[in-house]
Design an enzyme around this catalytic site. Structure first.
Site, short mmCIF file in Angstrom:
data_model
loop_
_atom_site.label_atom_id
_atom_site.label_comp_id
_atom_site.label_asym_id
_atom_site.label_seq_id
_atom_site.Cartn_x
_atom_site.Cartn_y
_atom_site.Cartn_z
N HIS A 12 4.22 -4.58 10.80
CA HIS A 12 4.64 -3.92 12.03
C HIS A 12 4.77 -4.93 13.17
CE1 HIS A 12 4.11 0.35 10.80
NE2 HIS A 12 3.20 -0.17 9.99
N ASP A 58 -0.51 -3.77 6.29
CA ASP A 58 -1.20 -3.26 7.48
C ASP A 58 -2.66 -3.70 7.52
OD1 ASP A 58 1.17 -2.07 8.11
OD2 ASP A 58 0.47 -0.01 7.91
N HIS A 109 1.34 3.97 1.93
CA HIS A 109 1.87 4.73 3.06
C HIS A 109 3.39 4.78 3.03
CE1 HIS A 109 -2.08 4.20 5.54
NE2 HIS A 109 -2.13 5.21 4.69
N ASP A 157 5.76 4.79 5.16
CA ASP A 157 6.59 3.88 5.94
C ASP A 157 6.70 2.49 5.29
OD1 ASP A 157 3.83 3.55 6.67
OD2 ASP A 157 4.42 2.42 8.44
N HIS A 158 5.98 2.30 4.18
CA HIS A 158 6.09 1.06 3.41
C HIS A 158 6.70 1.29 2.02
CE1 HIS A 158 3.54 -1.55 6.08
NE2 HIS A 158 3.27 -0.34 6.54
N HIS A 176 0.85 -1.20 0.00
CA HIS A 176 0.00 0.00 0.00
C HIS A 176 0.88 1.24 0.00
CE1 HIS A 176 0.75 -0.60 4.29
NE2 HIS A 176 0.27 0.60 4.57
N HIS A 203 -7.74 -0.82 5.34
CA HIS A 203 -6.75 0.11 5.87
C HIS A 203 -6.57 1.27 4.89
CE1 HIS A 203 -3.26 1.45 8.14
NE2 HIS A 203 -2.49 1.36 7.05
#
Length: 256
Positions: A166, A128, A55, A57-58, A53, A111
């Protein structure tokens, strides 16, 4: 069957690395470059990057790593993911010939609206969407979408190992035990997770079978758990989507 490696990144992310029989590797959701570059110094040879996805942080290191390694990137069809990549969605198959690995793509919105998972080689990279003992927040999707996404992941073979994005297991365990304190399998799983973290080890991957017996978000159809959630959240215990929505709201406001 190849074994995945969880590379800790950022505050609590995992970048997943999976090497095929010839040493070439798939990297999943690289939010930063340093852990991958360090692994490369130890012999990791990435050839493909999978993205679940959009985001940051990915995706933060996708472009830099793809350029450095000459890796092909597979990502959801979402304009918020920029750069040169192959867009994939529900039912597509990613064949990584260089590493002799193959993954089916699952659309798992909730998400985010374009979230996908990659299932194959006895693993599922869930980003996530599904965490050990928990699930992701609903930033863009509806409870019905996330409930359906989780049910589809949970329907994978029970031995399938969940590789999530995570290290949230201890926090999720505290909430799950509040919801379902009489679940002995959950009590054992929480103790196992505490021991792993005390040793500095990841709590994942974990099997779908384990999650089916311990993760409250996968058990909204169970009468005892549904009744507990309905008592707290005032929902219809006979409606599993309503139970899921109330459970997610409960978790959103939960403080261990």
């Amino acid at each position: 069957m190849p074994l995945p490696t969880a590379l800790p990144a950022l505050a609590d992310n995992y970048i997943w690395a999976l090497a095929g029989t010839n040493g070439r590797a798939v990297i999943v959701d690289p939010g930063e470059a340093a852990p991958v570059l360090e692994a490369m110094e130890q012999g990791l040879r990435p050839c493909t990057i999978l993205v679940t996805h959009h985001h940051r942080d990915h995706t933060g290191a996708v472009d830099a790593l793809a350029e450095r390694c000459g890796a092909i990137v597979y990502a959801p069809d979402d304009p918020r993911i920029v750069g040169d990549c192959v867009r994939v969605g529900e039912g597509d198959v990613v064949n990584v010939a260089q590493a002799d690995l193959s993954f089916s793509v699952m659309a798992v919105p909730g998400h985010t609206r374009s979230h996908i998972a990659f299932a194959g080689e006895g693993l599922v990279f869930t980003g996530d969407t599904l965490f050990s003992l928990g699930c992701g927040r609903l930033f863009e999707g509806t409870p019905a979408q996330m409930f359906d996404s989780l049910e589809r992941i949970a329907a994978l073979p029970p031995e399938t190992r969940v590789c999530c994005g995570h290290e949230y297991t201890l926090g999720n365990a505290a909430f799950a035990l509040t919801v379902d304190p009489g679940n002995l399998a959950l009590v054992r799983r929480a103790a196992q997770a505490r021991e792993a973290r005390a040793l500095g080890n990841p709590t994942v991957p974990i099997s779908i079978g384990s999650e089916q017996g311990t993760n409250p978000f996968l058990r909204c159809r169970e009468p005892r758990l549904a009744a507990r959630v309905a008592e707290h959240g005032g929902c219809d215990a006979a409606d599993p989507v309503a139970v899921f929505a109330a459970l997610r709201r409960w978790k959103d406001g939960f403080a261990a």
